[in-house]
Design a protein around this motif. Structure first.
Motif, PDB file in Angstrom:
ATOM      1  N   PHE A  91     -29.626 -93.677 -10.754  1.00 35.99           N
ATOM      2  CA  PHE A  91     -27.727 -94.436 -11.515  1.00 35.99           C
ATOM      3  C   PHE A  91     -26.791 -94.193 -11.921  1.00 35.99           C
ATOM      4  O   PHE A  91     -27.721 -94.213 -12.877  1.00 35.99           O
ATOM      5  N   GLY A  92     -25.896 -94.976 -12.406  1.00 37.58           N
ATOM      6  CA  GLY A  92     -25.217 -95.030 -13.294  1.00 37.58           C
ATOM      7  C   GLY A  92     -24.835 -93.372 -13.824  1.00 37.58           C
ATOM      8  O   GLY A  92     -25.070 -93.298 -15.058  1.00 37.58           O
ATOM      9  N   TYR A  93     -24.713 -93.121 -12.812  1.00 37.74           N
ATOM     10  CA  TYR A  93     -24.153 -92.025 -13.045  1.00 37.74           C
ATOM     11  C   TYR A  93     -22.691 -91.482 -14.019  1.00 37.74           C
ATOM     12  O   TYR A  93     -21.690 -90.034 -14.222  1.00 37.74           O
ATOM     13  N   PHE A  94     -21.388 -93.036 -13.479  1.00 42.36           N
ATOM     14  CA  PHE A  94     -20.434 -92.243 -14.011  1.00 42.36           C
ATOM     15  C   PHE A  94     -19.501 -93.113 -14.868  1.00 42.36           C
ATOM     16  O   PHE A  94     -20.487 -93.990 -15.230  1.00 42.36           O
ATOM     17  N   GLU A  95     -18.609 -92.624 -15.274  1.00 43.24           N
ATOM     18  CA  GLU A  95     -17.660 -92.997 -16.409  1.00 43.24           C
ATOM     19  C   GLU A  95     -16.911 -94.459 -16.195  1.00 43.24           C
ATOM     20  O   GLU A  95     -17.698 -95.266 -16.869  1.00 43.24           O
ATOM     21  N   ASP A  96     -16.969 -94.105 -14.739  1.00 39.96           N
ATOM     22  CA  ASP A  96     -15.995 -95.683 -14.673  1.00 39.96           C
ATOM     23  C   ASP A  96     -16.541 -96.959 -14.106  1.00 39.96           C
ATOM     24  O   ASP A  96     -17.335 -96.298 -12.885  1.00 39.96           O
ATOM     25  N   ASP A  97     -16.983 -97.725 -14.607  1.00 36.63           N
ATOM     26  CA  ASP A  97     -17.825 -98.884 -14.149  1.00 36.63           C
ATOM     27  C   ASP A  97     -17.884 -99.496 -13.151  1.00 36.63           C
ATOM     28  O   ASP A  97     -18.419 -99.432 -12.065  1.00 36.63           O
ATOM     29  N   GLN A  98     -16.209 -99.401 -12.022  1.00 31.42           N
ATOM     30  CA  GLN A  98     -16.333 -99.495 -10.612  1.00 31.42           C
ATOM     31  C   GLN A  98     -16.915 -98.726  -9.408  1.00 31.42           C
ATOM     32  O   GLN A  98     -17.255 -99.181  -9.338  1.00 31.42           O
ATOM     33  N   GLU A  99     -16.841 -97.360 -10.228  1.00 32.17           N
ATOM     34  CA  GLU A  99     -17.596 -96.941  -9.377  1.00 32.17           C
ATOM     35  C   GLU A  99     -19.342 -96.477  -9.141  1.00 32.17           C
ATOM     36  O   GLU A  99     -19.461 -97.109  -7.736  1.00 32.17           O
ATOM     37  N   ASP A 100     -20.306 -97.391  -9.987  1.00 31.14           N
ATOM     38  CA  ASP A 100     -21.210 -97.436 -10.019  1.00 31.14           C
ATOM     39  C   ASP A 100     -21.115 -99.423  -9.547  1.00 31.14           C
ATOM     40  O   ASP A 100     -22.159 -99.535  -8.510  1.00 31.14           O
ATOM     41  N   ILE A 101     -20.524 -99.652  -9.616  1.00 33.14           N
ATOM     42  CA  ILE A 101     -20.338-101.268  -9.107  1.00 33.14           C
ATOM     43  C   ILE A 101     -20.072-101.449  -7.972  1.00 33.14           C
ATOM     44  O   ILE A 101     -20.630-102.382  -6.638  1.00 33.14           O
ATOM     45  N   SER A 102     -19.735 -99.675  -6.984  1.00 39.32           N
ATOM     46  CA  SER A 102     -18.989-100.297  -6.099  1.00 39.32           C
ATOM     47  C   SER A 102     -20.260 -99.299  -4.994  1.00 39.32           C
ATOM     48  O   SER A 102     -20.788 -99.887  -3.590  1.00 39.32           O
ATOM     49  N   ILE A 103     -20.791 -98.484  -5.516  1.00 41.56           N
ATOM     50  CA  ILE A 103     -22.277 -98.455  -4.755  1.00 41.56           C
ATOM     51  C   ILE A 103     -23.129-100.142  -4.785  1.00 41.56           C
ATOM     52  O   ILE A 103     -23.771-100.122  -3.693  1.00 41.56           O
ATOM     53  N   LEU A 104     -23.445-100.762  -5.569  1.00 40.64           N
ATOM     54  CA  LEU A 104     -23.892-101.794  -5.579  1.00 40.64           C
ATOM     55  C   LEU A 104     -23.479-102.631  -4.184  1.00 40.64           C
ATOM     56  O   LEU A 104     -24.177-103.494  -3.711  1.00 40.64           O
ATOM     57  N   LYS A 105     -22.203-102.459  -4.229  1.00 40.81           N
ATOM     58  CA  LYS A 105     -21.602-103.501  -2.983  1.00 40.81           C
ATOM     59  C   LYS A 105     -22.002-103.059  -1.901  1.00 40.81           C
ATOM     60  O   LYS A 105     -22.024-103.305  -1.192  1.00 40.81           O
ATOM     61  N   ASN A 106     -21.961-101.045  -1.846  1.00 40.44           N
ATOM     62  CA  ASN A 106     -22.422-100.754  -0.655  1.00 40.44           C
ATOM     63  C   ASN A 106     -23.975-101.152  -0.067  1.00 40.44           C
ATOM     64  O   ASN A 106     -23.997-101.032   1.122  1.00 40.44           O
TER      65      ASN A 106
END
Length: 242
Positions: free
Chosen positions: A115-130
Motif C-alpha cells: 500500500f502507499g504506492y502513489f504520490e496523490d493521497d486521494q489515490e491511496d484513499i480511493s483504494i481504501l474506499k474500494n
C-alpha cells in the motif's frame, strides 16, 4: 532507471523480484495468518480476499486453515504461478486494487506493505474506499504495513545481496515523503535498474486515511505475534478495521 509512477507494474512482474526476495520467511507469514484469524474469530465459512497476493503464499496458507480465498494481484506472472495451487475454494486472478471489486468478502487482507504506492493521497484513499465497498456487512480489513519510525532509525543505506549468482546493489533513502529503495544488478547479459517506493505513512497519517475512507480502527498491533504497537520498537504497523 524505471521511475515512472507505476514502478510496481514492471518490477513486481520480473523474475528478478522473486529471486531477490526468495528467502522471505514463510513461517512468519503462516504464524501471522494463524494468529490474526484466531484473533478475529473468523469462521471457516468466511470468504477472504488477499490483495495484492504476489505468488500466493498467504492465500494458500489461509486456504489450508479452511477458508474460501481469492488471491488477486496486478502481476500476471505472479498469478500464473499461483494458479497451480487453485482448488474449488482457492482462486487467483489478475486484479488492480484501484479497480472496485465485483464481489464482497468477510475479510480483506492487505499484507506485507502492499500500500502507499502513489504520490496523490486521494489515490491511496480511493483504494481504501474500494476495500470498504468490497466488504460484507460487519466485514474486516487487515492492513499490514511497516513501521516507518522503526525503518527510519534502522535504515541500511547501502548493501549488496547476492542471490542465485546475481549481485543486487541496493540503496535506501527517505525522500519527499517516501521510503525509496533503488536496486541495480547485472543479469542475463544486461544491466537492470528498478525502484521500490512506498509512502512514509505513520499511524497518524493512516488514521486520517481511514477516516476519509469511512473505516473504524478496531485494533492496532506491532508484530505478527500481535503484540501492542510501539512507535519506537515495533517493526510492523498492523490495523484491524471495520
Amino acid at each position: 532507471m524505471n521511475t515512472q509512477k507505476d514502478w510496481f507494474t514492471s518490477w513486481f512482474d520480473t523474475p528478478y523480484y522473486h529471486i531477490l526476495y526468495k528467502h522471505r520467511d514463510d513461517s512468519d507469514a503462516e504464524l501471522f495468518m494463524e494468529n490474526i484469524t484466531k484473533e478475529l474469530q473468523l469462521k471457516n465459512t468466511s470468504e477472504i480476499l488477499d490483495i495484492p497476493c504476489g505468488k500466493g503464499r498467504h492465500a494458500v496458507y489461509l486456504n489450508t486453515l479452511g477458508y474460501k480465498v481469492v488471491g488477486a494481484d496486478l502481476s500476471s506472472n505472479s498469478i500464473n504461478f499461483a494458479k497451480q495451487f487453485e482448488n474449488e475454494v482457492l482462486k487467483f486472478e489478475v486484479w488492480d486494487m484501484r479497480t472496485p471489486f465485483n464481489q464482497k468478502f468477510d475479510a480483506i487482507f492487505n499484507l506485507f506493505t502492499s500500500f502507499g504506492y502513489f504520490e496523490d493521497d486521494q489515490e491511496d484513499i480511493s483504494i481504501l474506499k474500494n476495500f470498504k465497498k468490497g466488504l460484507k456487512e460487519n466485514g474486516i480489513l487487515v492492513m499490514d504495513f511497516l513501521n516507518v519510525s522503526y525503518v527510519k532509525e534502522h535504515l541500511i543505506e547501502k548493501e549488496i545481496k547476492t542471490v542465485e549468482g546475481i549481485d543486487f546493489h541496493i540503496t535506501r533513502k527517505i525522500e519527499n515523503g517516501f521510503i525509496i529503495k533503488e536496486i541495480h544488478f547485472f543479469a542475463d547479459d544486461e544491466n537492470h535498474s528498478y525502484i521500490e517506493k512506498v509512502k512514509y505513512l505513520d499511524k497518524d497519517k493512516f488514521v486520517n486515511y481511514f477516516e476519509n475512507a469511512g473505516f473504524n480502527i478496531n485494533q492496532v498491533f506491532g508484530s505478527y505475534q500481535l503484540e501492542d504497537f510501539d512507535p519506537s520498537s515495533s517493526k510492523r504497523l498492523i490495523f484491524v478495521l471495520s
